[in-house]
Design a protein around this motif. Structure first.
Motif, short mmCIF file in Angstrom:
data_model
loop_
_atom_site.label_atom_id
_atom_site.label_comp_id
_atom_site.label_asym_id
_atom_site.label_seq_id
_atom_site.Cartn_x
_atom_site.Cartn_y
_atom_site.Cartn_z
N GLY A 49 0.78 -1.23 0.00
CA GLY A 49 0.00 0.00 0.00
C GLY A 49 0.81 1.27 0.00
N LYS A 50 1.95 1.30 -0.67
CA LYS A 50 2.78 2.49 -0.76
C LYS A 50 2.13 3.50 -1.71
N THR A 51 1.91 4.75 -1.23
CA THR A 51 1.32 5.80 -2.07
C THR A 51 2.39 6.38 -2.98
N VAL A 52 2.13 6.35 -4.28
CA VAL A 52 3.10 6.81 -5.27
C VAL A 52 2.48 7.92 -6.11
N LYS A 53 3.15 9.08 -6.17
CA LYS A 53 2.68 10.19 -6.97
C LYS A 53 2.91 9.91 -8.45
N LEU A 54 1.96 10.32 -9.29
CA LEU A 54 2.04 10.04 -10.72
C LEU A 54 2.42 11.30 -11.49
N ILE A 55 3.20 11.12 -12.55
CA ILE A 55 3.63 12.22 -13.42
C ILE A 55 3.42 11.78 -14.87
N ALA A 56 2.91 12.69 -15.69
CA ALA A 56 2.71 12.42 -17.11
C ALA A 56 3.95 12.88 -17.89
N TYR A 57 4.35 12.05 -18.86
CA TYR A 57 5.52 12.36 -19.69
C TYR A 57 5.13 12.30 -21.16
N ASP A 58 5.81 13.16 -21.97
CA ASP A 58 5.55 13.15 -23.41
C ASP A 58 6.47 12.16 -24.10
N LYS A 59 6.42 12.13 -25.43
CA LYS A 59 7.19 11.15 -26.20
C LYS A 59 8.70 11.39 -26.13
N HIS A 60 9.10 12.57 -25.66
CA HIS A 60 10.52 12.89 -25.54
C HIS A 60 11.00 12.72 -24.10
#
Length: 453
Positions: free
Chosen positions: A193-204
């Protein structure tokens, strides 16, 4: 002069002047305030931040704003023009503005008593873009290494593992992945149950800061176990069965074992061998042996800790196997080998073993090899080596076999002399030169050129 002063009217005028002077002196000495004349000033307020109001940020994004600061020039009494710049406000109302690029007026708010002289700019160009939402699977990446001797499993994301990403329409096509990073350095226990922050990345591989991720974080489990390696179990037979019995089959209750230890130790292990002592045969056609397993040197443990090996025995049977091919092994490529005896270049052998093993035997399961290494031209009697499948043997009469082999030198290939070939070409050229032009060559071109056959 005395006559002028004695005149009644003149005396009245002088008295009036003196009274006015006395009145003025009295009032000036009493300190009665005199109302000042109002002073009007102008002031420049630079870099006033534009405040966006009425914008539908849920469905749109402000992708372009010509400037976010303006210059104000104001007028008012010195007491009304404050130095608190937060009292001077400029607003951009986008409540009724939809997607696209347009020019919009700015609205100013000033302190009481202060009026606007000028505002620069008073109109700004804005670009608004609609937002779009896309479902995308979460990718969890681990950072670091677990403690030595621990095996890392694949991260498990709670729920569906899919999040919604909202971006301007022009940026959504560049979305490549939504990723979270979890540090597993030195861990010895599973992560739950580790809370992990999400980040969006582009194709580069660049972070997409305009992305709105729902949910913005997920809970992740990281399985971890002790490092192990599964290897096949090999059963070795030691000792002898009583006379008149042969092994029909040897089977263990497991096909492989798991060995736990460090990566360096496990890399050197490819199998695990156990020995079954046939001399412990207990007088039945099927005997079970329990063999305790010891972890290999340097490893921590082995699973299972013991195995059961079942050995089936029966009286021997025998059968002649015909048509077994003979393989010749030679080291001289200039000699050709020919098997003279047996003429059919195949052998027959009498094989002894359990009936169920012999019944499955095929000629190609037996390997017969004759080694011709070191032999020269001529006739030779060469012993053969027989390799049989497990639990099979040869009858006593077939223990020693030989074949007759003739070795002869290979004929050298015929080589055409270059001089003769050149003379022949010269003769052909000469003959062609003496022919009429229409016969000199197939096409009437160069004599002695390429001729098509």
């Amino acid at each position: 002069m005395d006559k002028w002063l004695s005149h009644n009217n003149v005396a009245k005028v002088i008295a009036l002047i003196v009274s006015i002077i006395l009145w003025a002196m009295v009032h000036l000495d009493s300190g009665t305030p005199v109302a000042p004349t109002p002073v009007v000033n102008t002031k420049v307020i630079p870099n006033v931040k534009i405040q966006i109001v009425g914008f539908d940020s849920d469905n749109y994004v402000l992708s372009g704003l010509e400037t976010d600061k303006v210059r104000l020039e104001v007028r008012g009494k010195r007491t009304d023009i404050t130095t608190n710049f937060s009292d001077y406000k400029v607003k951009l109302d986008l409540s009724d503005v939809g997607p696209g690029t347009s020019s919009q007026p700015l609205i100013h708010e000033l302190p009481p008593g202060v009026s606007l002289v000028s505002m620069s700019p008073s109109i700004v160009k804005v670009s608004i873009e609609a937002k779009q939402t896309k479902d995308i699977a979460v990718n969890i990446v681990t950072k670091g290494q677990p403690a030595q001797g621990m095996q890392l499993g694949s991260p498990i994301v709670a729920g569906s593992g899919v999040v919604q990403v909202t971006l301007p329409e022009s940026e959504l096509a560049e979305l490549a992945r939504v990723q979270g990073i979890i540090d597993i350095s030195g861990i010895t226990e599973p992560v739950k149950g580790k809370t992990v922050k999400l980040i969006a990345y582009d194709k580069h591989g660049q972070e997409m800061r305009n992305a709105v991720i729902v949910p913005s974080s997920v809970e992740v489990d990281i399985p971890i176990t002790k490092l192990y390696k599964s290897v096949p179990l090999e059963v070795r037979e030691v000792g002898q069965l009583p006379d008149g019995l042969v092994v029909a089959s040897v089977e263990s209750d497991v096909k492989g074992v798991a060995i736990y230890g460090s990566k360096e130790v496990l890399e050197g292990i490819s199998s695990y061998s156990v020995a079954v002592d046939l001399s412990q045969f207990k007088g039945t056609n099927q005997t079970r042996y329990t063999v305790d397993l010891t972890p290999p040197e340097g490893s921590e443990k082995i699973e299972p800790s013991s195995v059961t090996v079942t050995v089936k025995v029966e009286p021997p049977d025998q059968r002649q196997i015909s048509g077994i091919p003979i393989t010749l092994k030679q080291d001289n490529s200039n000699l050709a080998a020919n098997i003279v005896d047996p003429a059919e270049k195949k052998m027959s052998l009498t094989v002894v073993g359990a009936k169920e093993v012999i019944d499955k035997l095929k000629p190609e399961d037996i390997k017969i090899t004759a080694d011709l290494s070191g032999l020269g031209p001529g006739m030779h009697m060469v012993p053969v080596v027989v390799a049989l499948p497990l639990h099979l043997g040869l009858a006593e009469s077939d223990q020693s076999r030989q074949i007759s082999v003739e070795l002869v030198e290979k004929a050298e290939p015929t080589v055409t002399e270059p001089e003769e070939e050149q003379d022949s070409n010269s003769a052909n050229d000469s003959d062609a030169a003496n022919l009429p032009p229409e016969n000199a060559g197939g096409s009437g071109n160069n004599v002695g050129g390429e001729q098509k056959q």
